[in-house]
Each structure stands twice: as structure tokens, then as C-alpha cells.
Scaffold this motif. Structure first.
Motif, PDB file in Angstrom:
ATOM      1  N   VAL A 278       0.839  -1.204   0.000  1.00 40.39           N
ATOM      2  CA  VAL A 278       0.000   0.000   0.000  1.00 40.39           C
ATOM      3  C   VAL A 278       0.878   1.259   0.000  1.00 40.39           C
ATOM      4  CG1 VAL A 278      -1.724   1.317   1.299  1.00 40.39           C
ATOM      5  CG2 VAL A 278      -1.938  -1.175   1.081  1.00 40.39           C
ATOM      6  N   LYS A 279       1.936   1.258   0.827  1.00 38.72           N
ATOM      7  CA  LYS A 279       2.853   2.393   0.854  1.00 38.72           C
ATOM      8  C   LYS A 279       3.485   2.630  -0.510  1.00 38.72           C
ATOM      9  CE  LYS A 279       4.411   2.587   5.692  1.00 38.72           C
ATOM     10  NZ  LYS A 279       5.586   2.401   6.582  1.00 38.72           N
ATOM     11  N   LYS A 280       3.929   1.555  -1.146  1.00 33.84           N
ATOM     12  CA  LYS A 280       4.588   1.684  -2.445  1.00 33.84           C
ATOM     13  C   LYS A 280       3.648   2.233  -3.496  1.00 33.84           C
ATOM     14  CE  LYS A 280       7.222  -1.114  -5.758  1.00 33.84           C
ATOM     15  NZ  LYS A 280       8.442  -0.292  -5.680  1.00 33.84           N
ATOM     16  N   SER A 281       2.407   1.721  -3.517  1.00 30.19           N
ATOM     17  CA  SER A 281       1.434   2.158  -4.508  1.00 30.19           C
ATOM     18  C   SER A 281       0.979   3.588  -4.281  1.00 30.19           C
ATOM     19  CB  SER A 281       0.221   1.209  -4.499  1.00 30.19           C
ATOM     20  OG  SER A 281       0.603  -0.095  -4.867  1.00 30.19           O
ATOM     21  N   LEU A 282       0.969   4.036  -3.016  1.00 28.85           N
ATOM     22  CA  LEU A 282       0.564   5.407  -2.689  1.00 28.85           C
ATOM     23  C   LEU A 282       1.776   6.349  -2.618  1.00 28.85           C
ATOM     24  CD1 LEU A 282      -2.100   4.712   0.105  1.00 28.85           C
ATOM     25  CD2 LEU A 282      -2.511   5.243  -2.301  1.00 28.85           C
TER      26      LEU A 282
END
Length: 253
Positions: free
Chosen positions: A247-251
């Protein structure tokens, strides 16, 4: 004072004589002896036995029950009030499942299709009950009562197709986590994006809305809270961390 033999107490309580002796061995109760050296019990003993039966019904272990029984300052009334509320909720849930099952059986006997709105009432409420029991306090503290109630309402109002998709998405999420855990390089990045998109769709269905900060926050909570973490890591160690990282990477966080 009225005294009762072990046979009397067994009939009164529904407990076997073996169970009564077991409680005595564990120090939970202490019988007296009459002139014939038989076990006898008074009203105080019956009060303790009643308390033991309540607390075991609340799934409290015997060691803790012993501590409670031997603490004259322990607030049993407050404990009972808390568990009474939970029992009412559980009864309501059981009533919903019984109603759901009855409707299903009636429809099958008549060879008629059920209304889509009736098919999953009990099952959705069961999930809500289980989640409330485990996580309600933490969710409200983090996101507020209004957000919690809104999410609960959205979940209970799911259509049949959305509920089926909700369950399918969770399995798809675990499949993506498994693939990402084994992949490297660009392929791992692809699976991490799939994890994000799948989980985004899952929580959007559950909450009835989507918010990036809330998504990131709830994934952090999955990792920080052992109960949430266990749900993911029971499938494979590191899944909770991998979900958060995805989630961190995608956001781009």
C-alpha cells in the motif's frame, strides 16, 4: 443453615459429582463434612458454584476464576453486566442465523428462489459481531464512532453479489500476497500493485467509501495490533508487513 449433600448439589446444579470433586481439588470450592464424614455444602458454596458456572460460560479459565473467587473486592456485578451485553448481542446474532436458515429451508421446500436481500442477513451480521468483539474499540479510537457506524451500515447493506465479491476479494488478496512473497524484481512490484488494488477494492466494499490515509492507517494497524497481524501472518509469516509495504509503495508513501 440448610446443608446439601453432594447428590443434592449435583441435582440442583446439573453438575456431575466428579465435576464437583474436580472443583474442590482445584481449590474453587471447599466442602464441609458432616458427622458421617460425607461432603456437605451450604448456600455460600452454592453461590460460588453459580459464579463458577457463569465464569466458565464466559470462557474464563479456571486459574483466573480462582483469583476472582478469592478476591473479596472483585466487582462481579460489572463483569456480569459486560458479559450480559455480549450475550444479548450473541443471542440477536443467533436469532438472525436461525431466521436466515429457516427462510432458506422454506424456500427450498417450496422450490422457490429466495429474495436476494434475505440470503446473507445472518452471515453478514455474524461477521460484524465477530469483528465488533475483537476490534470495535480500536477502530472507534482510531477513526471515530461516525466512521465506524457508517462502515457497519455499508457492510450490512451489501447486495448478494457484493457480498460474494467481498469474500472472493479476500481470497484473491491472499493469493497475491503469496505470489509477491516468492517473487523478485519487476514481477514482485507487479504483484505488490495487485495487492494494493485488491485490498483497496475489499475495504471500499466493507466501508462504503475509500480514503488513502484511512487505507494506509488500517494497514499499519494490521501490523501493530497482534490480533489483526495474526489474521494475515497465520497464512504466512510476513503477510501483514507485505500488505503495508504494498500500500505504501502504490501510494508513494
Amino acid at each position: 443453615m440448610m446443608l446439601y449433600t453432594i447428590d443434592d448439589v449435583s441435582k440442583l446444579t446439573g453438575l456431575s459429582k466428579r465435576a464437583l470433586r474436580f472443583y474442590e481439588e482445584k481449590g474453587l470450592i471447599k466442602s464441609k463434612r458432616n458427622q458421617a464424614n460425607y461432603r456437605v455444602y451450604d448456600s455460600f458454596d452454592l453461590d460460588r458454584i453459580q459464579t463458577i458456572l457463569f465464569l466458565t460460560a464466559f470462557e474464563i479459565d479456571l486459574a483466573t476464576i480462582k483469583v476472582i473467587l478469592n478476591d473479596p473486592d472483585f466487582d462481579l456485578l460489572s463483569l456480569y453486566e459486560t458479559h450480559l451485553g455480549s450475550l444479548y448481542e450473541k443471542r440477536q446474532q443467533l436469532d438472525l442465523i436461525i431466521s436466515n436458515l429457516t427462510l432458506t429451508m422454506d424456500a427450498k421446500r417450496r422450490n422457490e428462489p429466495m429474495k436476494d436481500t434475505d440470503k446473507f442477513k445472518g452471515f453478514k451480521q455474524d461477521l460484524v459481531y465477530k469483528n465488533e468483539k475483537l476490534y470495535k474499540k480500536e477502530v472507534i479510537e482510531k477513526y471515530g464512532q461516525e466512521a465506524y457506524e457508517s462502515s457497519k451500515k455499508a457492510f450490512l447493506n451489501m447486495s448478494e453479489s457484493d457480498f460474494n465479491r467481498f469474500k472472493t476479494l479476500e481470497e484473491s488478496l491472499f493469493e497475491a500476497l503469496e505470489k509477491a512473497s516468492k517473487a523478485t524484481g519487476a514481477l514482485k512490484d507487479t504483484y505488490m500493485q495487485e495487492i494494493y488494488l485488491t485490498h483497496k477494492a475489499w475495504i471500499t466494499l466493507a466501508w462504503g467509501y475509500y480514503n488513502e490515509e484511512a487505507h494506509l492507517g488500517v494497514c499499519q494497524m494490521y501490523l501493530d495490533d497482534e490480533r489483526f497481524k495474526k489474521h494475515y501472518d497465520s497464512r504466512k509469516e510476513g503477510f501483514a508487513q507485505l500488505l503495508l509495504d504494498s500500500v505504501k509503495k502504490s501510494l508513494n508513501r
